[in-house]
Structure formats: structure tokens, C-alpha cells
Design a protein around this motif. Structure first.
Motif, mmCIF file in Angstrom:
data_model
loop_
_atom_site.group_PDB
_atom_site.id
_atom_site.type_symbol
_atom_site.label_atom_id
_atom_site.label_comp_id
_atom_site.label_asym_id
_atom_site.label_seq_id
_atom_site.Cartn_x
_atom_site.Cartn_y
_atom_site.Cartn_z
ATOM 1 N N TYR A 52 -0.429 -5.472 -5.270
ATOM 2 C CA TYR A 52 0.136 -5.545 -3.929
ATOM 3 C C TYR A 52 1.189 -4.481 -3.731
ATOM 4 O O TYR A 52 1.976 -4.202 -4.618
ATOM 5 N N ASP A 53 1.166 -3.887 -2.549
ATOM 6 C CA ASP A 53 2.209 -2.933 -2.172
ATOM 7 C C ASP A 53 3.081 -3.581 -1.108
ATOM 8 O O ASP A 53 2.562 -4.199 -0.181
ATOM 9 N N GLN B 220 2.720 -1.523 -6.070
ATOM 10 C CA GLN B 220 2.078 -2.326 -7.111
ATOM 11 C C GLN B 220 2.969 -3.417 -7.692
ATOM 12 O O GLN B 220 3.292 -3.415 -8.874
ATOM 13 N N LYS C 94 1.738 -10.111 -9.372
ATOM 14 C CA LYS C 94 1.376 -11.344 -8.660
ATOM 15 C C LYS C 94 2.564 -12.301 -8.591
ATOM 16 O O LYS C 94 2.779 -12.970 -7.588
ATOM 17 N N TYR D 6 5.037 -11.088 -6.114
ATOM 18 C CA TYR D 6 4.416 -11.268 -4.807
ATOM 19 C C TYR D 6 4.546 -12.719 -4.348
ATOM 20 O O TYR D 6 4.907 -13.006 -3.207
ATOM 21 N N GLN E 159 6.715 -13.849 -1.049
ATOM 22 C CA GLN E 159 5.989 -14.395 0.095
ATOM 23 C C GLN E 159 6.791 -15.488 0.811
ATOM 24 O O GLN E 159 6.793 -15.573 2.028
ATOM 25 N N VAL F 132 3.206 -7.251 3.102
ATOM 26 C CA VAL F 132 2.545 -6.958 1.838
ATOM 27 C C VAL F 132 1.104 -6.549 2.108
ATOM 28 O O VAL F 132 0.429 -7.139 2.925
ATOM 29 N N GLN F 133 0.694 -5.515 1.432
ATOM 30 C CA GLN F 133 -0.653 -5.001 1.616
ATOM 31 C C GLN F 133 -1.355 -5.019 0.256
ATOM 32 O O GLN F 133 -0.774 -4.603 -0.722
ATOM 33 N N SER F 134 -2.566 -5.512 0.230
ATOM 34 C CA SER F 134 -3.221 -5.553 -1.076
ATOM 35 C C SER F 134 -3.937 -4.233 -1.328
ATOM 36 O O SER F 134 -4.501 -3.621 -0.441
#
Lengths: 617, 417
Positions: A73-74, A124, A127, A130, A134, A145-147
Motif C-alpha cells: 500500500y502507498d 509501500q 499490512k 495499513y 485505516q 491509501v492506494q494499493s
């Protein structure tokens, strides 16, 4: 008359009014009728979320996976939507586990790129991070967040073939507007060569975001969205087992191994040693590891198989013999005395046939062959005569794929060097050189050099008795099978019938007494091979071996080049034969030989016997 | 020289007012596009709004020069200016600087000028001079054709750059030509041809031919059902059908790349990141404006990145986004007023020259508005062409100012007589 002209003015005015009204109505439709989608400018924002397609997967020839993707994830930021002063920057830094002082810097950098286009804030993230992040996203308007996906290699092999993927550079963005900062692009190897197919096509999703940084759904029901198109899979010609085995054998050595299926030109294995684990050049660790690899004095990033110029040594006698036969200056039963006053040689009986000359790799024999090719007496001046001979010889050599760049599907491949008349004219002057000046070419020394790929291709020409297909690494991209150009047979200028005595010599070299490639003998498989020792003025000689098997209906042609490893017969020939055995039988029964080859190294060992030198996997 | 005061008094005030209104609004729009609340470091002439202010200053000087100079400076030497512009258009093909694919600019030091902009003014002057010759009967098709050559020639040269947008503008001279006597059927035929062209690419050929047949039958039914009319109707049907089939055939023989472009323009293919990208972004921006707009400087879509060419060809997006439908209505109203006022004043001119010229000016402004706004609201293909007084850029602003003020001068001179 008057009436008609007034009418005309009215018509013109009417045209103006009608068109302005059409536009007015159209604007009404765009701005008012679509109002249910229209944003409340005060509280909402539009976010253009780029949809990154998964990069294409890479498979080996049997459908085993070589490269796959892993989700990461970015954290993105749209600077114009950030509440700079009221936001808790330290809290964000804590969540991301980064230095809190740097957060403002990152924000400023993103802002200087654009206020309204998203930039990567933190690349990057794991998880876990992330997951934690969230929960608190509502506190950070303007962030989302962009995967993304990262390359993963289930086996740490074929780094030079597969290449790597990295962030686009400024130059790459300038060269192609498809790329935006933070995008990934193939940097080397197949990843670069097949970039357009592998990358797929980015999509975009226009979403509405409220003040609490929650996505409220798609803008105008996805009217302006475009789907990402996943990248296409690459079906390579590599054999994952053979490639891994070849890399294992090459551990502790410097040089290259190339294996080709002669009937198709498909590359089965391509190794440049020392190599590196491709997983090192992935994601956040990429730049650090890249820096280390590029500083390594053993040059692990350098693809020797395609780029390293080596004198071919005695394997060059194979095309010499073939040219001699085609030119009619020798026959299969031509014998020459091993006259060491002409050129140095090792102790062996005189060669009575061409096959024996190849078997024992007699230097004076091929001195004579080359002399007959170059000086055919077509011109009374020996200088002009040599010139005529050499230019004809050049054509032959090029027809074997030597001295020209083979169009393999990797970038940076080199063509080796076959000297031509122009070169010697420049070097010595016109009419100032003759056979006696260039005789070392006869045994593959002097000005001639090949890259290992060309050596393997030469083995394929021998296996095919007269032609090659351009070596290639990819059979199919997605659903498209390979380009027609890769199925063209390139014929050498030597007729097929002349190959038999030379191939016979390669057979004898492996299987008969006094053969130089005896250590390449495999039980129950008829191997044809030729060794070479390439003289190295800077140190220990280089060892070379090319060969193919089985003798009839060959399925594999290999070249092995080991820098600073002495005679070709000592280590290069057995290493090549192990690859042949492994590929043809799926196992290796010559365990003792295998152990010796694996243990042999040109590097030093530490107290525990571990090889010090090239980076270990 | 009491005439200067007289000239000032006789200038058409409404036109003057609209001009200043549009130029001022245009400048505020450019300011808004460039405006960035966080990096605002005071006024600067290096920015686009700074430069545009300089351009506007020169434009006003230019307008003043036109007003105080003798009108004959323009009318007497019209053919000379025309010749110079033709030479410049030829020169630009050779020594021009290429900007986004077209050789339209000549660089002199740090200043770039676009000859095609000034060619509009020169052509308008020369065309009006030619058409208004008393000895010329403009009712004759032969003379109409000779008049048309005056604008078709520079149009061809501009097409070679290639700059389709600027070339298209020259077609607006059909309007004065029509006013001076060209048959209205030419206009109608032209419009039908364009409509059929687009329809041939959008609609199934059988449906389209069926539709043409229906229209033909309707026309025959409405008129006298004589043998002659039925034969004419049949001929009309045949010509229209063959034309559509021909267009379709020609389209299918274009390269795939060109087909895609045309399809995207017609909305048949979605290509968000390719040729259709600008239009989509532009529609989002305008659509997000709503009724009242987001307010001045509040636009989010029309800054920097989402809409390309924001301060030049796509400037209208900012109007749509920040001022909403209300603002667009005022904008279109102002423009319509300008156009109708020009037509009205042109009709009042006693000199044929001034009348033809006035129609030419109205036509040029109309064509710019038509193409530029049509493009941003997705009704016309993307053709780069400035929006008069709004788009960033010196050449176009000066050319439009010159165009308009020469007419204002003509009008003022007449009132002074």
C-alpha cells in the motif's frame, strides 16, 4: 431588394442566437440537470484515484511461475485538500513509524509537484501499518491509501534475464507521458524489453470525498472512470529447473552459461555469474541494494552472457574447419603434421583427419586450415590475396551469427567482434598485413571476440548442421504467440553436408581417446563438444566449452565460459555436460563429478570453507 | 485636431463597455487559474496573469493608436498588409518554431508572435476592400468565388502548419459573403453536408439512408407533386445517399490511429487518457460548477493538472466551474450582445467597405466562440483556438483588439461625418 438584405441581416443574427442558445442549453444540462452529482464545493472534493493494473506474470517454459505480484500500500496525499495547520503531523508520523520531522518536508515536496494531483507520501507501507492507519484516516483529510503491487520471485534465480522494476526517473517521465511520478517501470531485462505488455494500462476512478475524508462513492456513477487493464503474462522459454541448476553450478565462479534448444532458438537457461537474488531489487530496499550491487567489484549487475567480450579460443576452430570445407581448401581426410614451430600446441599425435584435428584441438592443424582459407592464390600479391581471403572469411563468420548482434529479446546485447579488412587496413596500413600478421585468428585468439550468447548460438548451428534461429526468451505475450521473425532459419554459408566431419570431431573430443572434452562424457548420451582455452594476458586463462546432445536430434546446445579457470576441458566441459545430463534425463548420476564442479571456485574460502567473493544468494 | 475628442465621443459606448468587461473578466479568470493561496508571494510579472496584464496594457495602447490614427492607414494599404501576412505565413512554414505539433510561431528574441492571428485582421481588411468595390456585382457566383479566394488562400497556408483551428476561423468569411449576395443555399448545403458527415459516422448506414428517403418523401409531399419535383427529390436522395456512403468508405480507409481520434471526438469510443481526456476533464470541471458556481478562486478542478491548456484553450472551464450556470449565462449574454451589436452597426454603415468589414469581424468572433466553447462542453472536437479576450496570450488579444477597434473607428468616423 431592401427587404431581402434586411432579411439577410436577420438570418445572420438568427444563426448567432440559435447557436448561443444551443450552448446555453447544453450548459444547463451539464451544470443543472446533472446537479444530483454535482459537488457541493464547500464540503466535497473530487479525487482521481489511479487504478494500477497488476503487472503481467512471468512463467517458465513448463508453466511454472518465475515472477508474481504481492500487494502493498502507498499512502497518497492531495496537498490541496490537506488541513495543514490543524492536522496532527506527529500522530501521522507515529502511525507510519517515520521520523516526525520529515512529514512536513514530504508534504512540501508533494505540494511543489502539484496541489491537486496526488503524490506518494509514504511508499509501500506494511499490512500492519495499513491496518492501524485505516482507523484514523478520518483525521487526515487529503490522505488516502492506494494499493500497489511489488514483484516477487519464488526462486532467487534468473536475475539477469528477468531484470527488475523500479520507480520511473524524471527522464522516463519526460520521454513518455504515460508515466507519472511514483509509477513503476521495467528497468532491465525482460521487464524492460516487454514493459508495454507487462505494465497493462492504468485506469482512473473519479470518486467524491467528504470533509471527513470518506469516499462517498463514484462521481457521476463512474461516467468518467476507466478500468485498469491488467498486464499480459510472459511465457518465457526458460526451464526453471535447468536455470536454477546452472546457477548452483556457477556459484563461486565468474563467467556465463547459456543453453538453447537448437530446433527453436529458445533459450533454456541464461546465467551470468556472479549473480544476485532478484528479490533484493524490489520495493523499498531496492535503491540501497542497487547501490551495493553496483559498487561490488565482481560486477554482479553486469550481464556477462550478453555483454562480455571474450576471445573464443579453440571453439573457434569449428567455424574455421567448416569454412575450409566449403571453400574446398581441405577435405574430411586432410591431415597436417603438428608442427609446433608454426604455433604452440600441447603433446599429441599428428591429426590424420579433420575429425582428429577437432578431437585433439591441434593448433598447427588449424593454422594450416586458416592459411589455406586466407591465401588461396587468387592474387599474386600476398597482401591482396589475404585481403580477398579475409573479406570472404568475414562473410562466413557473420553467417554463423558471429560479429553481429543477435536479436535476442533483451536490451544491451553485444555483437562480439570479427575483424575485417578495414580494421587491419587501419591498424597496419593497406598492403601491410597478410596471413602471417593475423594467423592467431586461426585458433580464436587475437582480435576476435565473442559474447557467450554467440558461443551457445554457435553450438546450436553445429547441432542444427547449418542454421540457427535467433535466440529468444519469450514464446508468447498474453495470447499472442511469438513474432514471426523468431521462426526464421538463418543459414550459415556452409552446406549441411560439410558439418558431418566436424560434428564427428566434436563427438570424438568427448567420447574417444585423446579427446579434449573427455570429462564431458555422459553414460548413455552421445554428447558432441568442443573445449577452448582463451588466453588471458591479465591472469589465469579462461575456460570455454560448447556442446550439444544428443548427437542425432539434439535437444540442447550449451556454452560455458569460466573466467580464469584454466583449460576448457578441466571445469568448463564437465559443467556443460552436467547441464546436458540434467536437462535430458532430469537427474544427475555423476555425483562425484557434480560435487567437484560445485566445489571448484576461483575465489578464496574462509575458515569454514565458505566461498568469499561474489554475493551469496 | 478636435477630431480626437470627437472620435472619443462618437465611439460606440456599448461595444466599448463589452470589450472592457470581457478583457477584465478574462484577466481575473487567468489570475484564478494561476492562483495558489499557499505559495502566493505577491504580484509578479513573471506569472501568466502578470504577463497578461502587460499584454492588456499594450492592447489598450493599440486601441488608442487605432482611434487617433487616420482610418486610411488601414483601408488604403489593406492589400499590402494582406501581402505581408501571406509572406509571414509562408515564412512560418520554413523558420517557424514548433509548439505542440504546429509550426505557428515566429520567435524574435524573447517575443513569439503568431502570424495567423494577424492574418485574420489583414484578410478581413483586404477581403472587405475587394468585395466592396462598387464595380463588382456580388450577386454573381463568379465574383463570390473571387472574393472567397481572399480567405481560402491564407486558410490553406495555415492548414499546412498544420493548425486546423486557426484555419477554420477563415470560413467565417462565408457570413459577409452571404450578406453581400451569396445564395442561402450554399449555407444550407454546407450545414447539411457537415450534419450528414457526422451522421454517416455515427448512425447505421441503412437507418441513415432510410431517414434521407423519409425527408425526401416529406419534401415531395409538401411541394407540388409534379414529375419535375419527384425527379429532383430522387436526385437529392441519390446525392445524399452516395455522399454518406462515400464518407463511410473514406473513413474505413483511414489508418486505425486516425479512426480512433475521430471516433473519440464523436463520442463513439471512450479513451479517457488519450484524445478524449481533455474533454472529459473539462466537462467534469464545468459540470461541477452547478448553478452559482464554486465562487471566484474556489475552483478545484480547473487548476494546474486536471484540465490541460487551462489558461489558453480551456479557459472557459474556469468560468463554468467558478461562476456556474449563472456566470455562463452572463458570459454568453455579453458575447451575443457583442455579435448582435456588430451586425446592427454594420447594417447602419453607409460605406460598403465598413459593412463588409463589420460582418467579417462578427463572423470571426462568432467562429472563435463557437469552436472554443463547443469544444470545452464536448459538442465539438478538440481544436485548439483561443477564446477572444479570455485566453492567455498576446498575439490573439492584440489581433482581436485591432479587429474590433478598426471597426469602432469606422463607425465613429461615420457618425462624425
Amino acid at each position: 431588394m431592401q427587404r431581402s438584405t434586411v432579411n439577410r441581416a436577420s438570418v445572420v443574427a438568427a444563426i448567432f442566437i440559435v447557436f448561443v442558445c444551443i450552448y446555453w442549453i447544453r450548459l444547463f444540462q451539464l451544470q443543472i440537470l446533472d446537479e444530483r452529482y454535482t459537488l457541493d464545493a464547500q464540503s466535497n472534493a473530487i479525487r482521481h484515484k489511479v487504478q494500477y493494473p497488476g503487472r503481467g506474470l512471468v512463467f517458465d517454459r513448463n508453466g511454472e511461475i518465475l515472477v508474481y505480484n504481492e500487494a502493498v500500500y502507498d499512502l497518497m496525499v492531495v496537498p490541496g485538500q490537506v488541513d495543514v495547520d490543524s492536522m496532527d503531523w506527529n500522530f501521522l508520523a507515529d502511525l507510519l513509524e517515520i521520523d516526525s520531522a520529515g512529514t512536513r518536508e514530504r508534504y512540501k515536496k508533494a505540494r511543489s509537484y502539484s496541489r491537486y494531483a496526488p503524490s506518494v507520501f509514504e511508499k509501500q507501507i506494511s499490512k500492519e501499518v495499513y491496518g492501524r492507519l485505516q482507523e484514523y484516516m478520518y483525521q487526515f483529510p487529503g490522505f488516502y491509501v492506494q494499493s500497489r503491487s511489488l514483484r516477487r520471485y519464488p526462486q532467487p534465480i534468473a536475475a539477469h534475464v528477468l531484470g527488475d522494476v523500479g520507480e520511473v526517473s524524471t527522464e522516463e517521465i519526460k520521454a513518455n507521458p504515460y508515466y507519472k511520478p511514483g509509477d513503476y517501470i521495467g528497468k532491465n531485462g525482460l521487464e524492460k524489453y516487454y514493459e508495454e505488455a507487462l505494465r497493462g494500462r492504468k485506469g482512473v476512478k473519479v470518486v467524491m470525498v467528504d470533509v471527513l475524508n470518506r469516499e462517498k462513492g463514484s462521481y457521476k456513477d463512474g461516467l468518467y472512470d476507466s478500468l485498469a487493464q491488467p498486464g499480459e503474462s510472459l511465457f518465457t522459454t526458460l526451464d526453471i529447473g535447468l536455470q536454477a541448476y546452472a546457477e548452483e553450478l556457477m556459484h563461486g565462479k565468474r563467467g556465463s552459461v547459456v543453453a538453447i534448444e537448437p530446433s527453436t532458438g529458445e533459450v533454456l537457461a541464461l546465467v551470468s555469474a556472479p549473480s544476485y537474488d532478484p528479490n533484493l531489487l524490489v520495493g523499498r530496499i531496492r535503491s540501497r541494494n542497487y547501490g551495493e550491487l553496483i559498487k561490488d567489484p565482481q560486477k554482479p549487475l553486469f550481464n556477462r552472457a550478453l555483454m562480455s567480450y571474450y576471445p573464443p579460443g579453440s571453439i573457434f576452430k569449428l567455424p574455421q574447419a567448416l569454412i575450409g570445407l566449403q571453400e574446398g581448401v581441405i577435405g574430411p581426410n586432410t591431415g597436417f603434421e603438428c608442427d609446433k614451430t608454426l604455433i604452440g600446441c600441447h603433446e599429441h599425435p599428428d591429426a590424420r583427419t579433420l575429425a582428429e584435428g577437432v578431437r585433439m584441438s591441434c593448433n598447427p592443424y588449424f593454422y594450416q586450415v586458416f592459411k589455406r582459407i586466407i591465401q588461396q592464390g587468387k592474387n599474386p600479391s600476398i597482401f591482396e590475396d589475404s585481403r580477398i581471403g579475409l573479406s570472404r572469411w568475414d562473410e562466413y563468420m557473420h553467417s554463423f551469427g558471429l560479429g553481429i548482434r543477435l536479436g535476442i529479446d533483451l536490451l544491451g546485447v553485444k555483437g562480439g567482434y570479427i575483424p575485417d579488412t578495414a580494421f587491419y587496413d587501419r591498424f597496419y596500413g593497406r598492403k601491410r598485413w597478410a596471413f602471417s600478421t593475423i594467423y592467431s585468428l586461426s585458433i580464436g585468439q587475437g582480435e576476435v571476440s565473442l559474447v557467450p550468447l554467440q558461443m551457445a548460438n554457435l553450438a546450436a548451428v553445429m547441432a542444427n548442421r547449418g542454421f540457427y534461429l535467433t535466440p529468444h526468451l519469450v514464446r508468447a505475450v498474453g495470447n499472442d504467440s511469438l513474432a514471426a521473425g523468431d521462426t526464421v532459419r538463418h543459414y550459415a554459408l556452409v552446406e549441411s553436408k560439410y558439418f558431418d566431419p566436424v560434428v564427428r570431431g566434436m563427438y570424438e573430443a568427448v567420447h574417444l581417446q585423446k579427446g579434449t572434452a573427455r570429462r564431458a562424457e555422459i553414460p548413455d548420451i552421445v554428447v558432441c563438444g568442443k573445449t577452448g582455452t582463451s588466453e588471458n594476458p591479465h591472469g589465469e586463462d579462461h575456460a570455454v566449452f560448447i556442446g550439444f546432445a544428443p548427437m542425432d536430434h539434439p535437444r540442447i546446445a550449451v556454452s560455458v565460459f569460466l573466467e580464469n579457470s584454466g583449460f576448457g576441458g578441466t571445469w568448463a566441459a564437465p559443467l556443460g555436460s552436467l547441464l546436458i545430463e540434467r536437462y535430458l534425463t532430469g537427474k544427475v548420476v555423476r555425483e562425484e563429478l557434480e560435487r567437484q564442479v560445485k566445489e571448484f571456485t576461483i575465489f578464496e574460502r574462509d575458515a569454514e570453507g565458505n566461498i568469499i567473493g561474489p554475493p551469496a544468494h | 485636431m478636435g477630431t480626437i475628442g470627437g472620435t472619443l465621443k462618437n465611439m460606440d459606448k456599448p461595444l466599448l463597455l463589452v470589450y472592457f468587461l470581457l478583457v477584465a473578466a478574462g484577466w481575473f479568470n487567468i489570475y484564478s487559474v494561476v492562483y495558489d493561496p499557499e505559495s502566493f508571494a505577491g504580484f509578479s510579472f513573471a506569472t501568466r496573469y502578470g504577463k497578461q496584464l502587460v499584454f492588456i496594457g499594450f492592447a489598450i495602447l493599440l486601441a488608442a493608436f487605432v482611434m487617433i490614427s487616420d482610418l486610411r492607414v488601414f483601408t488604403q494599404f489593406a492589400y499590402l498588409y494582406y501581402g505581408i501576412c501571406i509572406l509571414l505565413l509562408l515564412a512560418v512554414l520554413v523558420v517557424g518554431t514548433e509548439i505542440s505539433g504546429a509550426k505557428s510561431w515566429i520567435k524574435i528574441g524573447s517575443l513569439s508572435i503568431q502570424p495567423s492571428e494577424f492574418a485574420k485582421v489583414a484578410t478581413c481588411l483586404a477581403f472587405a476592400k475587394f468585395v466592396s468595390q462598387p464595380s463588382l456585382n456580388m450577386k454573381q457566383p463568379r465574383n463570390q468565388l473571387r472574393g472567397a479566394l481572399w480567405f481560402l488562400f491564407p486558410m490553406m497556408l495555415i492548414l499546412l502548419q498544420p493548425d486546423a483551428g486557426s484555419a477554420l476561423v477563415f470560413l467565417s468569411f462565408v457570413l459577409p459573403l452571404y450578406r453581400e449576395g451569396m445564395s442561402g443555399w450554399v449555407l444550407v448545403t454546407g450545414l447539411v453536408a457537415v450534419a450528414l458527415f457526422v451522421a454517416a459516422l455515427l448512425v447505421n448506414r441503412y437507418v441513415l439512408i432510410g431517414f434521407i428517403a423519409l425527408v425526401t418523401i416529406f419534401l415531395i409531399w409538401r411541394n407540388k407533386r409534379s414529375v419535375k419535383n419527384i425527379a429532383l427529390g430522387g436526385l437529392l436522395f441519390l446525392v445524399c445517399s452516395l455522399y454518406t456512403l462515400g464518407v463511410e468508405y473514406a473513413f474505413n480507409h483511414l489508418s486505425a490511429h486516425q479512426q480512433t481520434r475521430i471516433n473519440v471526438l464523436l463520442g463513439k469510443e471512450q479513451d479517457i487518457h488519450g484524445a478524449g481526456y481533455n474533454v472529459n476533464q473539462s466537462k467534469i470541471a464545468i459540470g461541477s460548477g452547478g448553478f452559482w458556481g464554486k465562487g471566484y478562486l474556489q475552483g478545484t478542478q480547473t487548476k494546474f493538472d486536471f484540465v490541460p491548456e487551462q489558461s489558453t484553450d480551456f479557459i472557459f472551464c474556469t468560468v463554468g466551474e467558478e461562476w456556474g450556470w449563472a456566470g455562463c449565462t452572463v458570459f454568453l449574454g455579453c458575447y451575443l450582445f457583442l455579435l448582435l451589436r456588430l451586425v446592427k452597426l454594420a447594417e447602419k454603415q453607409r460605406s460598403d467597405y465598413a459593412r463588409v468589414y463589420g460582418y467579417g469581424v462578427a463572423g470571426i468572433f462568432f467562429m472563435h466562440l463557437f469552436v472554443n466553447v463547443g469544444m470545452t462542453i464536448g459538442l465539438l472536437p478538440v481544436i485548439g483556438i483561443p477564446l477572444p479576450f479570455f485566453s492567455y496570450g498576446g498575439s490573439s488579444l492584440w489581433a482581436f483588439t485591432l479587429l474590433l477597434f478598426i471597426f469602432i473607428k469606422m463607425d465613429a468616423r461615420q457618425r462624425n461625418l
